[in-house]
Design an enzyme around this catalytic site. Sequence first.
Site, PDB file in Angstrom:
ATOM      1  N   CYS A 259     -16.990   2.348 -26.327  1.00  0.00           N
ATOM      2  CA  CYS A 259     -18.347   2.882 -26.396  1.00  0.00           C
ATOM      3  C   CYS A 259     -18.934   3.018 -24.999  1.00  0.00           C
ATOM      4  CB  CYS A 259     -19.209   1.996 -27.263  1.00  0.00           C
ATOM      5  SG  CYS A 259     -18.909   2.364 -28.969  1.00  0.00           S
TER       6      CYS A 259
ATOM      7  N   TYR B   5     -11.964   4.808 -10.360  1.00  0.00           N
ATOM      8  CA  TYR B   5     -11.868   5.715  -9.217  1.00  0.00           C
ATOM      9  C   TYR B   5     -11.247   7.057  -9.536  1.00  0.00           C
ATOM     10  CZ  TYR B   5      -8.657   1.661  -8.477  1.00  0.00           C
ATOM     11  OH  TYR B   5      -7.842   0.584  -8.633  1.00  0.00           O
TER      12      TYR B   5
ATOM     13  N   GLU C 150       4.606  -6.245   1.462  1.00  0.00           N
ATOM     14  CA  GLU C 150       4.123  -6.648   0.139  1.00  0.00           C
ATOM     15  C   GLU C 150       3.892  -5.470  -0.804  1.00  0.00           C
ATOM     16  OE1 GLU C 150       1.541 -10.511   1.459  1.00  0.00           O
ATOM     17  OE2 GLU C 150       0.546  -8.574   1.610  1.00  0.00           O
ATOM     18  N   PRO C 151       4.936  -4.790  -1.231  1.00  0.00           N
ATOM     19  CA  PRO C 151       4.730  -3.692  -2.173  1.00  0.00           C
ATOM     20  C   PRO C 151       4.351  -4.212  -3.564  1.00  0.00           C
ATOM     21  CG  PRO C 151       7.081  -4.092  -1.863  1.00  0.00           C
ATOM     22  CD  PRO C 151       6.355  -4.985  -0.884  1.00  0.00           C
ATOM     23  N   GLY C 152       3.400  -3.574  -4.187  1.00  0.00           N
ATOM     24  CA  GLY C 152       3.039  -3.916  -5.562  1.00  0.00           C
ATOM     25  C   GLY C 152       3.201  -2.682  -6.429  1.00  0.00           C
ATOM     26  N   ARG C 153       2.282  -1.744  -6.222  1.00  0.00           N
ATOM     27  CA  ARG C 153       2.280  -0.498  -6.983  1.00  0.00           C
ATOM     28  C   ARG C 153       3.647   0.196  -6.993  1.00  0.00           C
ATOM     29  NH1 ARG C 153      -2.312   2.500  -7.510  1.00  0.00           N
ATOM     30  NH2 ARG C 153      -3.203   1.414  -5.731  1.00  0.00           N
TER      31      ARG C 153
ATOM     32  N   ARG D 294      -8.484   2.674 -14.612  1.00  0.00           N
ATOM     33  CA  ARG D 294      -8.380   3.311 -13.296  1.00  0.00           C
ATOM     34  C   ARG D 294      -9.111   4.646 -13.214  1.00  0.00           C
ATOM     35  NH1 ARG D 294      -4.042   4.816 -11.145  1.00  0.00           N
ATOM     36  NH2 ARG D 294      -4.650   4.384  -9.002  1.00  0.00           N
TER      37      ARG D 294
ATOM     38  N   GLY E 118       0.784  -1.234   0.000  1.00  0.00           N
ATOM     39  CA  GLY E 118       0.000   0.000   0.000  1.00  0.00           C
ATOM     40  C   GLY E 118       0.810   1.275   0.000  1.00  0.00           C
TER      41      GLY E 118
ATOM     42  N   TYR F  14      -1.416  -1.916 -12.101  1.00  0.00           N
ATOM     43  CA  TYR F  14      -2.881  -1.894 -12.210  1.00  0.00           C
ATOM     44  C   TYR F  14      -3.371  -1.326 -13.533  1.00  0.00           C
ATOM     45  CZ  TYR F  14      -2.207  -2.875  -7.277  1.00  0.00           C
ATOM     46  OH  TYR F  14      -1.791  -3.430  -6.095  1.00  0.00           O
TER      47      TYR F  14
HETATM   48  C1  LIG Z   1      -3.079  -5.138  -3.145  1.00  0.00           C
HETATM   49  C2  LIG Z   1      -2.327  -5.796  -2.083  1.00  0.00           C
HETATM   50  C3  LIG Z   1      -0.969  -5.519  -1.916  1.00  0.00           C
HETATM   51  C4  LIG Z   1      -0.229  -4.505  -2.748  1.00  0.00           C
HETATM   52  O1  LIG Z   1      -0.723  -3.217  -2.598  1.00  0.00           O
HETATM   53  P1  LIG Z   1       0.034  -1.991  -3.310  1.00  0.00           P
HETATM   54  O2  LIG Z   1      -0.833  -0.832  -3.021  1.00  0.00           O
HETATM   55  O3  LIG Z   1       0.064  -2.317  -4.778  1.00  0.00           O
HETATM   56  O4  LIG Z   1       1.390  -1.902  -2.720  1.00  0.00           O
HETATM   57  C5  LIG Z   1      -0.286  -6.216  -0.942  1.00  0.00           C
HETATM   58  N1  LIG Z   1      -0.901  -7.136  -0.167  1.00  0.00           N
HETATM   59  C6  LIG Z   1      -2.214  -7.430  -0.304  1.00  0.00           C
HETATM   60  C7  LIG Z   1      -2.831  -8.454   0.561  1.00  0.00           C
HETATM   61  C8  LIG Z   1      -2.967  -6.765  -1.252  1.00  0.00           C
HETATM   62  O5  LIG Z   1      -4.262  -7.051  -1.372  1.00  0.00           O
END
Ligand SMILES: *Cc1c(COP(=O)(O)O)cnc(C)c1O
Length: 433
Positions: A362, A335, A291-294, A331, A249, A391
Amino acid sequence: MFLSDCLGANEKNHLTIGGIDTLELAAEYGTPLYVLDEDAIRRHCRMYTESVARFYDGNGLILYASKALCTKALCKIAEDEGMGLDVVSGGELYTAHKAGFPMERVYFHGNNKTPEELELALKLRVGQIVVDNRDELILINDLWGKANQKADILFRIKPGIDAHTHDFIMTGQIDSKFGVALETGEAMEIIREAVSLPHVKVVGIHCHIGSQIFDLEPFCKAAEVMVDFMGDVKDTLSLTLTQLNLGGGFGIRYTDEDDPIPYDRYMEAVSMVVKSTAERRGLPLPYILMEPGRSIVASAGLTLYTVGNVKEIPGIRSYLSVDGGMSDNPRYILYQAKYDFLIANRCQDAKTEVYTIAGKCCESGDLLGEHVPLQSARRGDTLAVLATGAYNYSMSSRYNCIPRPAVVMVSGGKSRVIVKRETYEDILQNDCL
Ligand SMILES: *Cc1c(COP(=O)(O)O)cnc(C)c1O
């Protein structure tokens, strides 16, 4: 001058990513096109992994949250960088498997894993399952029992933290479809039950308090609440949990309005809270997961489009239409996410115009941004939307039977395709008369 350090401009006034001219990429691979800078992705990975070594004696693991962008190449990078992987579906798990990712470093999340997905996880020997609810706990115990095995599990906890973010992506509250609540005693009860089951081993707890968060405080607060709960579990059930997964997050810069924290600050701040709380509660230091994703991929990516018509509605607004839209980037329609836009072939010119960027689907809401400042644009220009690495491809669809764009990776001055552009035949591949 540019949003991200992987961007630049060359002598032709063209936007570059990883030192490569985006106009050349558009010409070689076509548009719309997702482009990622591998070197930037790896830099982001290392900011996190090195912070575990620096601030927590290496007693933890960074998991790449693959839902942000799940391809084999990304799984490979995560593996190379010594990271683990967070997957939330059978498809993500299968992608990791096909990429040869070490399964002991995989954490399987999700609020409604199907029996088939769990069977796949069992078969592939996924290291850890993050259990969402009691139903799932029983199912896992049964499935692993039939195979005469024991699953290492964590529980998804709702720590009840307000994460200062968009309502739709706020998940730490009691009213969330994810996980079990602390306040109501639900979390303690499910752990008590799990301890009595023969085919699961409770190793830890997990929380994920939201996304695109810019404060350290909610993470520190969540860490404190979680370690305190580990103390309660030890006092109540004489069970010492060894893993603390604090989720992802971490916020990134989409526009100049965003002011993200350097990624290593999270571990620095959180480790202090974990250490002091563990000491206060008489607990051994847990193994920490993040758990970084974004923040791994978003700012390392951009999308290139070809500008089509520019339609001025006098006194109202000017629509600039591109050859993609909500099908490759939902996206904005989901939102009202904000982006920074550039005309890539005149990238250093002043942004003298204001446009609403429209897709070709459309759907009136199919926009990528409204009233955004931009260089004066005309048909044939190349529009770059910045920070689309997360995303976008992973949320793309084939709405209107629009084939998905290719994903191209640049590194060390070279480019390569990591996901091919879909064809019309791909769209019809599973279509039967
Ligand atoms: C979405 C999610 C993440 C990654 O969130 P980011 O905002 O992309 O860093 C990590 N852990 C869990 C369980 C998630 O659902």
